[in-house]
Write a protein that holds these residues in place. Structure first.
Motif, short mmCIF file in Angstrom:
data_model
loop_
_atom_site.label_atom_id
_atom_site.label_comp_id
_atom_site.label_asym_id
_atom_site.label_seq_id
_atom_site.Cartn_x
_atom_site.Cartn_y
_atom_site.Cartn_z
N GLU A 174 0.83 -1.21 0.00
CA GLU A 174 0.00 0.00 0.00
C GLU A 174 0.86 1.25 0.00
OE1 GLU A 174 -3.74 2.06 2.45
OE2 GLU A 174 -2.87 0.16 3.13
N ILE A 175 0.50 2.19 -0.86
CA ILE A 175 1.10 3.51 -0.92
C ILE A 175 0.12 4.43 -1.64
CG2 ILE A 175 2.34 3.04 -3.09
CD1 ILE A 175 4.61 4.84 -2.09
N HIS A 176 0.10 5.69 -1.28
CA HIS A 176 -0.80 6.69 -1.88
C HIS A 176 -2.27 6.24 -1.74
CE1 HIS A 176 2.84 8.40 -3.45
NE2 HIS A 176 3.05 7.42 -4.32
N SER A 177 -2.59 5.57 -0.63
CA SER A 177 -3.95 5.06 -0.38
C SER A 177 -4.40 4.06 -1.43
CB SER A 177 -4.96 6.23 -0.32
OG SER A 177 -4.61 7.13 0.71
N ASP A 178 -3.45 3.45 -2.10
CA ASP A 178 -3.75 2.44 -3.11
C ASP A 178 -3.18 1.10 -2.66
OD1 ASP A 178 -4.65 1.63 -5.85
OD2 ASP A 178 -2.51 1.19 -6.07
N LYS A 179 -3.99 0.07 -2.75
CA LYS A 179 -3.57 -1.26 -2.33
C LYS A 179 -3.36 -2.16 -3.54
CE LYS A 179 -5.82 -1.28 2.21
NZ LYS A 179 -6.81 -1.96 3.09
N ARG A 180 -2.20 -2.82 -3.57
CA ARG A 180 -1.94 -3.86 -4.57
C ARG A 180 -1.77 -5.19 -3.84
NH1 ARG A 180 3.05 -3.40 -7.22
NH2 ARG A 180 3.80 -2.20 -5.45
N VAL A 181 -2.38 -6.22 -4.38
CA VAL A 181 -2.23 -7.56 -3.81
C VAL A 181 -1.18 -8.31 -4.63
CG1 VAL A 181 -3.35 -9.76 -3.28
CG2 VAL A 181 -4.62 -7.60 -3.02
N ASP A 182 -0.11 -8.73 -3.98
CA ASP A 182 0.95 -9.47 -4.65
C ASP A 182 1.03 -10.86 -4.03
OD1 ASP A 182 3.21 -10.46 -5.84
OD2 ASP A 182 4.43 -8.68 -5.52
N ASN A 183 0.48 -11.84 -4.74
CA ASN A 183 0.43 -13.21 -4.21
C ASN A 183 1.77 -13.95 -4.34
OD1 ASN A 183 -2.34 -13.24 -3.43
ND2 ASN A 183 -2.91 -13.43 -5.59
N TYR A 184 2.71 -13.36 -5.07
CA TYR A 184 3.96 -14.07 -5.31
C TYR A 184 5.17 -13.26 -4.83
CZ TYR A 184 0.65 -16.64 -8.11
OH TYR A 184 -0.44 -17.36 -8.51
N PHE A 185 4.92 -12.33 -3.95
CA PHE A 185 5.99 -11.51 -3.38
C PHE A 185 7.05 -12.38 -2.70
CE2 PHE A 185 7.96 -8.76 -0.20
CZ PHE A 185 8.15 -7.58 -0.91
N TRP A 186 6.62 -13.51 -2.17
CA TRP A 186 7.52 -14.39 -1.42
C TRP A 186 8.67 -14.95 -2.26
CZ3 TRP A 186 8.07 -19.46 -3.06
CH2 TRP A 186 7.08 -19.94 -3.94
N LEU A 187 8.54 -14.88 -3.59
CA LEU A 187 9.59 -15.43 -4.45
C LEU A 187 10.90 -14.63 -4.39
CD1 LEU A 187 7.47 -16.56 -7.51
CD2 LEU A 187 9.03 -18.01 -6.20
N ASN A 188 10.89 -13.49 -3.72
CA ASN A 188 12.14 -12.72 -3.61
C ASN A 188 13.02 -13.20 -2.46
OD1 ASN A 188 11.01 -11.69 -1.28
ND2 ASN A 188 11.04 -9.55 -1.94
#
Length: 686
Positions: A17-31
């Protein structure tokens, strides 16, 4: 999961979340580098890739051998002269790496081996010999190597007379180094261990422990990278600080390495400049006073601030000034007009001003390696999409040319006259004309049935010139057309061409490419059933963007080390290159740039729809586009795409951004890519 079933990456919801905008990242864990779960997933994708391409293994080997057979394996470069010696490299048959050699510039001189890289590379899966620098007295040489593919080089010193390589290892450098004129002091650049930003200049003396090296300069602004080099005149050591939009140089007499560097002209946002020394003057390529395509000024060595700069070559609206080369009697200028390279030669007395003659519209000509100052011979290189690479010496006084070497194509089937190249112009949505260079084997019919591979990059002002490729013959001889889309974001049509393809105009890059694809289909060079696209790094971003926007145009794409997770990467200033690229892509901490970036970022715009056949390639140790960007993108594509087209993903677990380090291993990578295309065209017959 089985090898014949596409891997399915676990979904682990991460809210960004930034600028009151939410993004869902289901694969963030791959980093999470080196964790068992990540390695298991990458290995599963590799296993799946191998299972899906098993039927092509024999053909891949055939293609590899075919491309290898065109190469002169026992080859030698054209020697160049530097400080009383001729330097050259040699390849021996069957060996991956070059041998670096030199000879004294005198009759009967004995050949000296500087580096036998094949022996040095034994036991390493990846081995990159970066560059070397010889001391003024010709007795010492500094050199650097990278054994991981992450562009973190270790610097070493070798005594040329005895052959001894000192045990001193200077780690985490950018690979470059230069000598002061005392023959015992070198300067080098350190890179940050996490961000890989080049940020510190050190002074080192032979025999000194690296921990005792003296920090000369630290670049505090994390949007800048730095380096150090020596002027061609050998008079000055020069520290260069560069960001996307600004430059700053510091100079020091190379005879006094323990004195303090002096700022040439302080950095100003928007002022880009580059310097070269000759006699009593510095010559400055710069864009001051709204010189968008750059101009050439000069200033006395004692008064280097901008207020003292006087013009030598004025700014021209239709011509990009790219570089200069200074000789004792000549100023040589590399420039670009209407997309084409030009080389101009001017005597210092002004009595001669002429251009090298070129009569093609799909060629590449560039100033070669000219380290010798007191000569009237200019070395330049030339190739076209139908003409192999040549090294040419041109006598600027007499006008005589000598081809020192033309690349040999060891194939009885190859004849230049069998191929044809020319340039087309496509119309972008805003009416701008976008050039396309293309090449094909003569005799094809423009009936829309030809397979065509369209290449694009379009970032950082990098111009992709039309040049020759021996490996590309394997496609052309099987009926493919190859084309380069000279889209905005590069500098093919001058600096404004770059400005119109970055920041809040970045989408022009994508719409230009789509316009080129549409034009090639309209003119019946190909059709959507036979059109393929390829791009790497920022060109991989291009691939991701265009298949989100116009997937129906392409039958297949190849995305190599693709920069596809733009928003998340540009929000993470711990990742290499991020902060230095705010002026290229924008800083998403600013909401305007965030919204614009999010609107085209390939990963954020994957949808439930049909996509073309896709091959994605990456290197686990890539320092520029981290492996997890393509990994996440592939996982999301697997989740959402609704077609039955191929989606293949391969991670080279031992390489980085540039792929394999050896000359034959890199051919295997190209064979892999070409086989993917030829398999889709049902042209695997051998």
């Amino acid at each position: 999961m089985t090898k014949n079933k596409p891997p399915k990456a676990p979904k682990k919801e991460k809210i960004l979340e930034i600028h009151s905008d939410k993004r869902v990242d289901n694969y963030f864990w791959l980093n999470q580098r080196d964790t068992p779960e990540v390695l298991d997933y990458l290995n599963a994708e590799n296993d799946y890739f191998l299972s899906q391409t098993k039927h092509t293994e024999t053909f891949q080997e055939h293609l590899f051998q075919e491309m290898k057979a065109r190469i002169k394996e026992d080859d030698e470069s054209v020697p160049y002269k530097y400080n009383g010696y001729w330097y050259y490299t040699r390849f021996e048959k069957g060996k991956e790496y070059p041998i670096y050699l030199r000879k004294k510039d005198q009759e009967g001189a004995v050949e000296e081996i500087l580096f036998e890289v094949n022996k040095m590379a034994k036991g390493y899966k990846f081995y990159q010999f970066a560059e070397f620098s010889v001391s003024p007295d010709n007795k010492w040489v500094s050199f650097s190597i990278d054994t991981r593919g992450r562009r973190m080089y270790s610097l070493f010193l070798k005594n040329i007379e005895t052959g001894e390589i000192l045990s001193t290892e200077i780690k985490n450098t950018d690979g470059s180094s230069c000598w002061a004129n005392d023959n015992k002091t070198i300067f080098y650049t350190k890179i940050h261990s996490q961000t890989l930003r080049s940020y510190r200049i050190y002074r080192h003396q032979i025999g000194q422990e690296p921990k005792r090296d003296t920090l000369i300069f630290e670049e505090k602004d994390d949007t800048f990278n730095i380096g150090i080099f020596k002027s061609k005149s050998q008079k000055y050591l020069v520290i260069q600080s560069e960001s996307t939009l600004s430059s700053e140089y510091q100079i020091l007499d190379a005879n006094t390495p323990f004195e303090k560097f002096k700022i040439f002209h302080p950095r100003e946002r928007g002022l880009e400049y580059d310097i070269a020394h000759y006699g009593d003057y510095f010559y400055i390529i710069n864009n001051s006073d709204e010189a968008t395509n750059f101009k050439l000024d000069r200033t006395p060595v004692e008064r280097t601030e901008k207020t003292h700069w006087e013009n030598v070559i004025a700014h021209r609206e239709n011509t990009l000034l790219e570089d200069i080369e200074i000789f004792k009697d000549y100023l040589v200028i590399s420039e670009r007009y209407n997309g084409l390279s030009r080389i101009r030669m001017i005597t210092w007395d002004g009595l001669q001003d002429k251009y090298l003659p070129f009569d093609n519209e799909t060629y590449t000509a560039s100033i070669g390696l000219n380290l010798d100052f007191d000569t009237e011979v200019l070395r330049y290189t030339y190739s076209s999409m139908t003409t192999p690479y040549s090294v040419i010496d041109y006598n600027m006084r007499t006008g005589e040319s000598e081809v020192k070497k033309e690349q040999e194509i060891l194939s009885s089937d190859f004849k230049k006259e069998n191929y044809q190249s020319h340039r087309l112009w496509a119309t972008a949505p805003d009416g701008v004309q976008v050039p396309i260079s293309l090449v094909y084997r003569k005799g094809i019919e423009l009936d829309g049935k030809n397979p065509l591979l369209l290449y694009g990059y379009g970032s950082y002002g990098i111009t992709i010139d039309p040049s020759f490729s021996t490996t590309r013959l394997s496609l052309l001889d099987r009926g493919f057309i190859f084309a380069i889309a000279h889209i905005r974001g590069g500098e093919y049509l001058g600096r404004p061409w770059y400005e119109q393809g970055k920041l809040l105009q970045k989408k022009n890059t994508f719409s230009d490419f789509i316009a080129c694809a549409t034009h090639l289909i309209k003119e019946k060079y190909t059709s959507s059933e036979h059109l393929y696209a390829i791009g790497g790094s920022a060109g991989g971003l291009l691939m991701g963007a265009v298949i989100n926007q116009a997937p129906e145009l392409f039958h297949g794409i190849i995305a190599s080390v693709p920069f596809v997770d733009v928003v998340t990467t540009m929000l993470d200033d711990s990742i290499p290159l991020t902060t230095g690229e705010y002026d290229e892509w924008g800083n998403p901490n600013d909401q305007e740039y965030y919204n614009y970036m999010k609107s085209y970022s390939p990963y954020d715009n994957v949808e439930a729809k049909n996509y073309p056949n896709i091959l994605v390639l990456t290197g686990y140790h890539d320092s520029q586009v981290q492996y997890w960007e393509p990994a996440k993108w592939v996982a999301k594509l697997r989740e959402l795409k609704i077609d039955n087209n191929k989606l293949l993903f391969y991670t080279d677990m031992s390489s980085g951004h540039s792929g394999a380090s050896g000359r034959y291993e890199s051919l295997k990578e190209i064979a892999r890519e070409y086989t993917f295309l030829l398999d889709l065209e049902n042209r695997i017959t051998e």
